[in-house]
Structures are given as C-alpha cells and as structure tokens.
Design a protein around this motif. Sequence first.
Motif, PDB file in Angstrom:
ATOM      1  N   ASP A  67     -18.937  12.548  -2.247  1.00 11.19           N
ATOM      2  CA  ASP A  67     -19.519  13.762  -2.806  1.00 11.19           C
ATOM      3  C   ASP A  67     -18.606  14.343  -3.875  1.00 11.19           C
ATOM      4  N   ALA A  68     -19.128  15.355  -4.571  1.00 14.63           N
ATOM      5  CA  ALA A  68     -18.390  15.993  -5.649  1.00 14.63           C
ATOM      6  C   ALA A  68     -17.137  16.686  -5.134  1.00 14.63           C
ATOM      7  N   GLU A  69     -17.201  17.242  -3.938  1.00 15.03           N
ATOM      8  CA  GLU A  69     -16.033  17.929  -3.383  1.00 15.03           C
ATOM      9  C   GLU A  69     -14.864  16.971  -3.201  1.00 15.03           C
ATOM     10  N   GLY A  70     -15.155  15.738  -2.779  1.00  9.12           N
ATOM     11  CA  GLY A  70     -14.098  14.753  -2.614  1.00  9.12           C
ATOM     12  C   GLY A  70     -13.441  14.384  -3.933  1.00  9.12           C
ATOM     13  N   VAL A  71     -14.251  14.231  -4.992  1.00 15.57           N
ATOM     14  CA  VAL A  71     -13.703  13.935  -6.311  1.00 15.57           C
ATOM     15  C   VAL A  71     -12.776  15.068  -6.755  1.00 15.57           C
ATOM     16  N   GLY A  72     -13.250  16.305  -6.595  1.00  8.79           N
ATOM     17  CA  GLY A  72     -12.427  17.447  -6.989  1.00  8.79           C
ATOM     18  C   GLY A  72     -11.151  17.553  -6.182  1.00  8.79           C
ATOM     19  N   ALA A  76     -18.111  14.692 -15.572  1.00  6.35           N
ATOM     20  CA  ALA A  76     -18.243  15.091 -16.973  1.00  6.35           C
ATOM     21  C   ALA A  76     -17.199  16.114 -17.379  1.00  6.35           C
ATOM     22  N   ARG A  77     -16.644  16.839 -16.411  1.00  2.00           N
ATOM     23  CA  ARG A  77     -15.642  17.863 -16.721  1.00  2.00           C
ATOM     24  C   ARG A  77     -14.218  17.328 -16.702  1.00  2.00           C
ATOM     25  N   LEU A  78     -14.022  16.105 -16.248  1.00  2.00           N
ATOM     26  CA  LEU A  78     -12.673  15.542 -16.207  1.00  2.00           C
ATOM     27  C   LEU A  78     -12.219  15.171 -17.615  1.00  2.00           C
ATOM     28  N   PRO A  79     -10.924  15.295 -17.908  1.00  2.00           N
ATOM     29  CA  PRO A  79     -10.439  15.004 -19.263  1.00  2.00           C
ATOM     30  C   PRO A  79     -10.626  13.536 -19.641  1.00  2.00           C
ATOM     31  N   ASN A 139       0.826  -1.212   0.000  1.00  2.00           N
ATOM     32  CA  ASN A 139       0.000   0.000   0.000  1.00  2.00           C
ATOM     33  C   ASN A 139       0.857   1.258   0.000  1.00  2.00           C
ATOM     34  N   TYR A 140       0.208   2.365  -0.297  1.00  2.00           N
ATOM     35  CA  TYR A 140       0.875   3.665  -0.325  1.00  2.00           C
ATOM     36  C   TYR A 140       0.293   4.599   0.731  1.00  2.00           C
ATOM     37  N   CYS A 141       0.032   4.058   1.910  1.00  2.11           N
ATOM     38  CA  CYS A 141      -0.466   4.886   3.006  1.00  2.11           C
ATOM     39  C   CYS A 141       0.518   6.017   3.301  1.00  2.11           C
ATOM     40  N   GLY A 142      -0.019   7.192   3.528  1.00  2.00           N
ATOM     41  CA  GLY A 142       0.815   8.345   3.810  1.00  2.00           C
ATOM     42  C   GLY A 142       1.253   9.107   2.584  1.00  2.00           C
ATOM     43  N   SER A 143       0.924   8.609   1.399  1.00  7.11           N
ATOM     44  CA  SER A 143       1.304   9.306   0.175  1.00  7.11           C
ATOM     45  C   SER A 143       0.591  10.654   0.079  1.00  7.11           C
ATOM     46  N   SER A 144       1.310  11.644  -0.432  1.00  7.39           N
ATOM     47  CA  SER A 144       0.735  12.986  -0.547  1.00  7.39           C
ATOM     48  C   SER A 144      -0.338  13.082  -1.621  1.00  7.39           C
ATOM     49  N   ILE A 145      -0.438  12.106  -2.515  1.00 10.34           N
ATOM     50  CA  ILE A 145      -1.451  12.158  -3.568  1.00 10.34           C
ATOM     51  C   ILE A 145      -2.588  11.176  -3.344  1.00 10.34           C
ATOM     52  N   VAL A 146      -2.602  10.515  -2.209  1.00 10.38           N
ATOM     53  CA  VAL A 146      -3.706   9.626  -1.859  1.00 10.38           C
ATOM     54  C   VAL A 146      -4.618  10.361  -0.889  1.00 10.38           C
ATOM     55  N   LEU A 147      -5.904  10.320  -1.159  1.00  6.95           N
ATOM     56  CA  LEU A 147      -6.877  11.000  -0.312  1.00  6.95           C
ATOM     57  C   LEU A 147      -7.377  10.007   0.728  1.00  6.95           C
ATOM     58  N   TYR A 155      -9.407  15.108  -4.823  1.00  6.60           N
ATOM     59  CA  TYR A 155      -8.418  14.125  -5.267  1.00  6.60           C
ATOM     60  C   TYR A 155      -7.752  14.566  -6.557  1.00  6.60           C
ATOM     61  N   PHE A 156      -8.517  14.913  -7.566  1.00  8.35           N
ATOM     62  CA  PHE A 156      -7.916  15.222  -8.863  1.00  8.35           C
ATOM     63  C   PHE A 156      -7.146  16.539  -8.848  1.00  8.35           C
ATOM     64  N   ALA A 157      -7.382  17.387  -7.863  1.00  2.66           N
ATOM     65  CA  ALA A 157      -6.559  18.583  -7.704  1.00  2.66           C
ATOM     66  C   ALA A 157      -5.129  18.210  -7.334  1.00  2.66           C
ATOM     67  N   LYS A 158      -4.950  17.008  -6.741  1.00  2.00           N
ATOM     68  CA  LYS A 158      -3.611  16.518  -6.404  1.00  2.00           C
ATOM     69  C   LYS A 158      -2.889  15.933  -7.619  1.00  2.00           C
ATOM     70  N   ILE A 159      -3.657  15.590  -8.667  1.00  2.16           N
ATOM     71  CA  ILE A 159      -3.102  14.838  -9.785  1.00  2.16           C
ATOM     72  C   ILE A 159      -3.001  15.667 -11.063  1.00  2.16           C
ATOM     73  N   LEU A 160      -4.076  16.325 -11.428  1.00  2.00           N
ATOM     74  CA  LEU A 160      -4.156  16.998 -12.729  1.00  2.00           C
ATOM     75  C   LEU A 160      -3.919  18.496 -12.596  1.00  2.00           C
ATOM     76  N   VAL A 161      -3.491  19.114 -13.690  1.00  2.00           N
ATOM     77  CA  VAL A 161      -3.301  20.563 -13.692  1.00  2.00           C
ATOM     78  C   VAL A 161      -4.646  21.260 -13.841  1.00  2.00           C
TER      79      VAL A 161
END
Length: 572
Positions: free
Chosen positions: A559-564, A492-495, A410-418, A566-572
């Motif tokens: 919820d939608a806030e959680g999705v946003g 729907a807004r994700l690439p 696992n990657y517990c503690g990773s900065s890009i894992v929510l 997570y992807f704020a950590k990954i995508l520009v």
Amino acid sequence: MAPSVLIAGAGPTGLVLALVLLQNNISVRIIEKEPTHRIGSRGSGIQVRYSLLYLLQPRTLELYDILGILPEIQQEGAPIPPMARYNPGEREPVAVARLGEWVEPTPDTPHANSLSLSQERHEAILRGCLQKLGCTVELGSELRGFEQRADHVVAHIATAGVEERTRFDWLVGADGGRSVVRKQLGLSFLGETHAEQSIALGDIVIEEGIDPGRWHSWSVPPKLCVVLLLRGQYSDAHSPFRVALRSNNSTSKVFMFAYAGRPAHLAETPLTRDEFIDEFYAFTGRRDVKFGETSWLSIYRPNLRMVDKMQAGRVFIAGDAAHCHSPTGGQGLNSSVQDAANLGWKLALVHKGAAPAALLETYSEERVRVVAQMLALTTTLYKKTFSQPGAAPDEDGWRRGGELHMLGVNYCGSSIVLEQAGAGGGNAYAKATGGRVQAAYRAPDAPGLVRVGAKEAPTRLFAVFRASVHTVLLFGGGGDAAARRRVVDVLARLPADAVQAVLVRPAGTGTAPEGDASAFAAVLEDREGHAHAGYGVAADELAVVVVRPDGVVGAVVSDAEGVGEYFAKILV
C-alpha cells in the motif's frame, strides 16, 4: 573547485566507489601512492607491481551487471577450472574436482557461478570505465594525513615531493591494510596475525609439465603448494561451461604459485626463483616440470582483523582498510566491492541534500555485521586448508560454492530496511526462504520484460536497475483500484533524480491502466512471467518492491503507506 570526494587508494574498492559516485553525478578525485599501475606478469623480466588472481563471486557479478560493466568483465574472465590434487612424487592426480559445483543459471540468478580474473586486468577494466566518465587515477600521489572540520576535510597530499593541502567535502580511505586513514582516525583493528604461517607467492613461467587447463596442488601438512594459470581462459572437456583459450592468451605460460610450510627461520624473506624451484622439486618430486622466468616474488602472512566501525564524521574506510582476512574463500575483494556499493549511493544522496546525514551511519551498521560473518567464514576455511602437521588435508577446505557465492548476503536488522514482522535472522550470509522476495536480501533478475508501446527487444530487471536511483517496482495487476491509485500518487511525488518507478504488468495485459503511465519511468509487460514468479507475486496481486541502488531490496509492501514509511527512512 576541488572535487567533492577524495578517494585514497586505486585498488578495486576505490575504483568501484569512484564509478558509483560518478554515475550519481558526484565529482571524484582518486589518488594512488604507487608510481605505476599494476602491470602483472609478462613472462620475462621483473615488473614493478605484482598481480594476483581474483575470484569474482556471483553477487559481485550482479553488481557489475547493474553498473553496466559486466560484458567487459565476462570477456576477460574465465570459469574456475578443476583442481588436480597430487601426492608428492606422483604424476597422476589422486583427485580432480571443482572448487564448487556448477550451478545452472536461472531467470532470477543468471550469474550463478564465479569467474576468475587477474588483478591486473580487473583493475584495468575498472579504470577504463572511469575514464569514459572523465576520471583518471593520479599515480604517485600519497595521502599523508588530513584535518577534519564540521563541513569539510582538508587532505594533505604529496606528489613528487610537493605537498598540497586541498579541501574536500568527504574523504574515503581505500588505502589497504596499512591504511593511513584508519590509523589517523584511531579506529580499532582487532584480530590476529598468523606470523608462523608464512606463504611465499609469485608468478613464474612454466614451460612444460603442467596442464594449463587445471589448477594444481600438493599438500602434506604443514606444507602446501598450489600453481595455477594466471592469464587466459581454460579449456575443460568435462565442464558444462567449456570455453576455449582465446587466441590472444593461447600462448600464456605464466602461473601464479603459493607455497606454505617453509622453516621458521626462512619465513621472513621471499623465495628467490631458484629457491622456489628447489623447494618445488624437493616437495613434489615433479622434476619433469620446466620453469622459466619470474615476474614478482613476495611473502604473505595471514592477518585476520577488522574494525568495529567504518566512519568518523566525514571520513570513511572501505575494503582492506577496514578488514583483512585470509584469501581462502575468495571473499575479500568481493566484500570490498560491496562496501563501495553500500557507501556510494548513501554518500551521493547525503551530498546532494536528498537524505539526512544520519543515513551515512547505516554504512557501518550494515557492513560490519556482514564483514564479521565473512571473516569467520574465511578464517574457518583457512584453518581447514592449512591443516596442522600430521593431519590429513580437510576436503572442506577446498570447497568454494554455497554461501561463498554471496547470493545470500543480507542486511537483516538494518534500521533503514522495512522488514516484515518475524523476518530476518542472525546469519548475514543466509538466503531468504519462503518463495517470496524479502526486504534486506538481493533483488532477483527477471528476463523477458517488454516495454509497453516500444518496439525494442525484451529487457530484464538488472538492465532496468541503476546505481544512481532506487527502483520501485509496482506489480499492479490486481488489488483495489483505489489502493493502486494511492500508490501511484505517492510514487509521482518522489524525486525523479533519486527514485524511478517501474510498473510491471502481468503477461497478456499489454497496456497500463489509464492514467498510470505518466508516473513511471517504464511500463513493462512480464511477457514470460519471470518477474512475478521470481518475486513471488501473484498476477492478480498489488505489491510494491523497493530496490536500492546497490541491488538490495529495501521494502516489500502492499500500500501507499508502506512506500511512504520506507522513504521516510531514506529521504529528507
């Protein structure tokens, strides 16, 4: 135009990385300094390169499933046979036991047991997959050095005595324990070398006297001898996964041997064929065993080392270039493949401009922690397997199940894992607890999924996951309709070239809620209930599970806030 990524080293690490990048539409050049591919054992004559036996752990098999190459691996691989252990001078074993207990496959873990596969065939399968994508390994091409710039790398490559200097966007050193890339980067490679524990290795034909359906070992510390059939599948009447020897391998008599405990003054040179036979007879007393030709002979000294980071700018290292270890435990190859899976999707996103360059720093952040735990595990097993003189062999040294299957990595503690508050832990090999899927751990499989509106056969999640995109699973059977609508709007807004959204509906619902279907790459009815059960999601619950391209859960939100977030950590 030169390919975007240069991979130095065409072992499994480099080959899997090339495959992941190509599936992400990233151009690759992969070079190998050896003049020939690993030929392996044919039963007569000395071949150019040797071939070892790999244990492919369940976690690696899951990745190969997601990559779409597992059927070929399963066709060539074999279950691990039982190990027969003998006292010297006796023909009948004192014990016959498996290295790991048989684990019954389940809907969420269909690949629950390891497979054995020769290095030769494993690499040939991976090369064949690359060739289908238009990529071939360049043999006899050696990376001599490189120059790193702010926006590119210039590699010095020598082929047939002629050196070229070619520009690439990125360089990955998968060039083994003596890595040119690691050395030029000046990375630390701390650890220890057990020069006193020299192990003679090789392949040899055994004409008679040894049952090919078992592996065989003799141990009187500090001496240890192991012989095992290298090619073909094993027939074991007592195995719950009995398979017969395939016809094309039914006459194989080539065994790999490992022999430890030679006197110190002989430890620096490989055993000759005759020396091995003499040592075998003297140690085991089994003069009924009749030997044929050898195909390769070598010496191995345990080198237990790792780096503290795996990247410097636009240059990376992976596999044995970053971590050397004892072969006990069967973790090295598998850890190397996971290196490639972790780096591949991140490098692809950054190269495409879809993710910030900082995402690449998480390659070291996530993998160094896991590799450190792997090194500790395999070193402990090594010490148990090679007991001290006068000590009884440690039974635990032969066990290869449990954590070594790597299903808990696992990657517990990773900065890009929510991660949820209070989740995670210090053990990089421990499975999640609680009955519900958790961020940082493997994403389970689930069969019995029916595509809504399609007439095709049922599918499963490992067939839906892809190494080129995040897969967002929306379990949308319940919850507030407005909350579900907000989640759908975010999806729907994700690439589309980086994320695929999949709606998973409870059994009996059949169709998607009105207006939802257009936002999803697939709408699946969980006809048999395995997805909801395996992920711990109630049928009337709204839940979103984000699965990374390497099969790791990046987030579990509602919820939608959680999705946003997570992807704020990954995508520009």
